[in-house]
Scaffold this motif. Structure first.
Motif, PDB file in Angstrom:
ATOM      1  N   LEU A 179     127.001  55.253 135.276  1.00 22.68           N
ATOM      2  CA  LEU A 179     125.732  55.907 135.569  1.00 22.68           C
ATOM      3  C   LEU A 179     125.906  57.420 135.599  1.00 22.68           C
ATOM      4  O   LEU A 179     125.073  58.159 135.053  1.00 22.68           O
ATOM      5  CB  LEU A 179     125.188  55.407 136.913  1.00 22.68           C
ATOM      6  CG  LEU A 179     123.780  55.895 137.302  1.00 22.68           C
ATOM      7  CD1 LEU A 179     122.740  55.391 136.311  1.00 22.68           C
ATOM      8  CD2 LEU A 179     123.444  55.447 138.730  1.00 22.68           C
ATOM      9  N   GLN A 183     123.739  58.549 132.283  1.00 22.34           N
ATOM     10  CA  GLN A 183     122.347  58.382 132.715  1.00 22.34           C
ATOM     11  C   GLN A 183     121.382  59.260 131.931  1.00 22.34           C
ATOM     12  O   GLN A 183     120.282  58.830 131.588  1.00 22.34           O
ATOM     13  CB  GLN A 183     122.220  58.689 134.209  1.00 22.34           C
ATOM     14  CG  GLN A 183     120.817  58.460 134.766  1.00 22.34           C
ATOM     15  CD  GLN A 183     120.750  58.660 136.272  1.00 22.34           C
ATOM     16  OE1 GLN A 183     121.700  59.146 136.891  1.00 22.34           O
ATOM     17  NE2 GLN A 183     119.644  58.284 136.882  1.00 22.34           N
ATOM     18  N   GLU A 204     118.694  46.527 137.074  1.00 19.32           N
ATOM     19  CA  GLU A 204     118.415  47.601 138.029  1.00 19.32           C
ATOM     20  C   GLU A 204     119.220  48.850 137.697  1.00 19.32           C
ATOM     21  O   GLU A 204     118.718  49.978 137.776  1.00 19.32           O
ATOM     22  CB  GLU A 204     118.732  47.126 139.448  1.00 19.32           C
ATOM     23  CG  GLU A 204     118.397  48.161 140.521  1.00 19.32           C
ATOM     24  CD  GLU A 204     118.662  47.648 141.934  1.00 19.32           C
ATOM     25  OE1 GLU A 204     118.601  48.465 142.872  1.00 19.32           O
ATOM     26  OE2 GLU A 204     118.922  46.431 142.081  1.00 19.32           O
ATOM     27  N   ASP A 207     118.007  50.326 134.013  1.00 26.37           N
ATOM     28  CA  ASP A 207     116.669  50.921 133.996  1.00 26.37           C
ATOM     29  C   ASP A 207     116.676  52.374 134.480  1.00 26.37           C
ATOM     30  O   ASP A 207     115.667  53.082 134.333  1.00 26.37           O
ATOM     31  CB  ASP A 207     115.704  50.102 134.839  1.00 26.37           C
ATOM     32  CG  ASP A 207     115.227  48.848 134.121  1.00 26.37           C
ATOM     33  OD1 ASP A 207     115.417  48.766 132.891  1.00 26.37           O
ATOM     34  OD2 ASP A 207     114.683  47.942 134.789  1.00 26.37           O
ATOM     35  N   GLN A 208     117.795  52.828 135.026  1.00 36.48           N
ATOM     36  CA  GLN A 208     117.904  54.225 135.459  1.00 36.48           C
ATOM     37  C   GLN A 208     118.310  55.159 134.318  1.00 36.48           C
ATOM     38  O   GLN A 208     118.248  56.372 134.463  1.00 36.48           O
ATOM     39  CB  GLN A 208     118.929  54.352 136.598  1.00 36.48           C
ATOM     40  CG  GLN A 208     118.592  53.547 137.832  1.00 36.48           C
ATOM     41  CD  GLN A 208     119.657  53.671 138.901  1.00 36.48           C
ATOM     42  OE1 GLN A 208     119.944  54.775 139.382  1.00 36.48           O
ATOM     43  NE2 GLN A 208     120.255  52.551 139.285  1.00 36.48           N
ATOM     44  N   LYS A 213     114.824  53.928 129.357  1.00 40.46           N
ATOM     45  CA  LYS A 213     113.415  54.216 129.674  1.00 40.46           C
ATOM     46  C   LYS A 213     112.626  54.588 128.424  1.00 40.46           C
ATOM     47  O   LYS A 213     111.459  54.215 128.285  1.00 40.46           O
ATOM     48  CB  LYS A 213     113.346  55.367 130.682  1.00 40.46           C
ATOM     49  CG  LYS A 213     113.903  55.053 132.057  1.00 40.46           C
ATOM     50  CD  LYS A 213     113.827  56.280 132.944  1.00 40.46           C
ATOM     51  CE  LYS A 213     114.420  56.036 134.317  1.00 40.46           C
ATOM     52  NZ  LYS A 213     114.387  57.267 135.166  1.00 40.46           N
TER      53      LYS A 213
END
Length: 387
Positions: A179, A183, A204, A207-208, A213
């Motif tokens: 992440l 990210q 979860e 989706d960050q 996105k």
């Protein structure tokens, strides 16, 4: 297999499930029975040097150098002129897309360029992420440099490594490190075929990611689940253009369609046309020819004897113009075709009209001889073990 009696004999030894001993014995017998055969071996395979040629294309550091091995195969079949034309024209198209990407990203600092994450997950272990200390450390590092993109590289010291019986260290990062690293990447190329699995397990977390996105996650199944590890090596110019297209640094035309990278949100897994064996086994391999229009010079790198309306990217050779545009004399370019023509006339009594069609195919600057490649493959598959 006995085709007459429709009987298949399955050779299997539970103590040697991969049949290594059987393959070794069969290979030894085959070499003995074929004393004139040339034996091809991999760079790490032991041999005594007798009738052996070592294939070390896998050890090259760049796509251009790997593709240059086509020249060796051309020499084996006395088709050096054809091989050299194919090599040069492929590299010209590769350079064209690199120049375009450089022009589109000119003046943009490295840290501000379009960012791309190259990473995949291994169940029970962690994330394997690109590591690019130099631009030629791996093929994806090379393509990122080629396309003027900022490929996110695992920092030294981040993560952990595993060794699988050898000295090579395979590095991984955990979810938290993943992440932190990826990210904010604009695009993500997931280089495995199990995205649905990993997204189901880690929704979860994933989706960050900015790329998730914005539906900018791609995998390498544009031509199916296995072709990325095989056929892309013969189409490195196309692969590079497709990579540039993902990051937005490609000059597209009306016929362009990304061949290798598929958007996971909107595109299905690709596939190749059905193989019509054995009828097409001796037909030439016709790779797609990307038409690269140089934004610096306003010139196309595709040979001027092509029709942009034909082929995947354009590039079907016109029959009325079979000369290349790489500076090779017309007489030299036809040497291979004339030799082949005379040989086939003597052996098969082929008519002049058929031979002209044959010459048209062989003189194309974008064709490989699949027959030659298959002949080599037969020696590799039957005469070698462990490849």
């Amino acid at each position: 297999v006995n085709m007459d009696n429709d009987v298949t004999k399955l050779v299997f030894n539970p103590e040697d499930p991969r049949n290594n001993d059987w393959i070794a014995n069969a290979t030894r017998d085959w070499i003995t029975e074929n004393p004139e055969a040339i034996i091809f071996k991999g760079p790490m395979e032991a041999g005594d040097g007798n009738r052996e040629i070592v294939l070390a294309a896998s050890q090259e550091r760049t796509a251009v150098a790997t593709f240059d091995w086509l020249g060796m195969y051309g020499a084996l079949y006395n088709l050096e002129n054809m091989a050299n034309r194919i090599i040069k024209e492929t590299e010209d198209r590769y350079i064209c897309s690199a120049n375009n990407a450089a022009a589109l990203s000119e003046g943009i600092p490295e840290e501000d360029r379009v960012s791309i994450l190259w990473a995949s997950h291994f169940s029970g272990i962690g994330w394997s992420v690109a590591n690019c200390p130099t631009w030629d450390s791996a093929y994806y590092c090379e393509y990122a440099k080629h396309c003027g993109a900022n490929l996110l590289s695992r920092p030294e010291g981040m993560g952990f490594y595993k060794q699988y019986g050898g000295p090579t260290k395979y590095w991984y990062v955990n979810d938290t490190e993943m992440l932190e690293l990826g990210q904010e990447a604009d695009h993500w190329i997931y280089s495995k075929s199990d995205w649905d699995r990993i997204y189901g397990e880690k929704k979860e977390l994933l989706d960050q990611f900015k790329s998730v996105k914005n539906s900018r996650v791609f995998d390498t199944q544009g031509m199916g689940s296995t072709m990325w590890y095989e056929q892309r090596l013969a189409e490195y110019d196309v692969t590079a253009l497709d990579f540039c297209d993902v990051v937005g640094n490609a000059v597209r035309d009306d016929f362009y369609d990304n061949r290798w990278f598929r958007n996971l949100k909107s595109e299905p897994i690709g596939s190749l046309p059905a193989c019509n064996a054995p009828d097409e086994l001796n037909e030439p391999y016709v790779p797609p020819v990307p038409t690269c229009v140089s934004i610096n010079r306003g010139q196309e790198s595709t040979p001027d004897n092509t029709d942009p309306a034909d082929g995947l990217y354009g590039g079907a050779v016109k029959e009325e113009d079979k000369t290349g545009n790489d500076g090779i004399k017309k007489d030299d370019m036809k040497k291979d075709e004339e030799i082949e023509k005379e040989s086939m006339k003597k052996e098969e009594g082929t008519g002049e009209e058929d031979m002209e069609k044959k010459s048209d195919v062989e003189s194309s600057s974008v064709l490989f001889s699949l027959e030659a490649i298959l002949s080599i493959a037969i020696v590799l598959s039957v005469g070698l073990s462990g490849l």
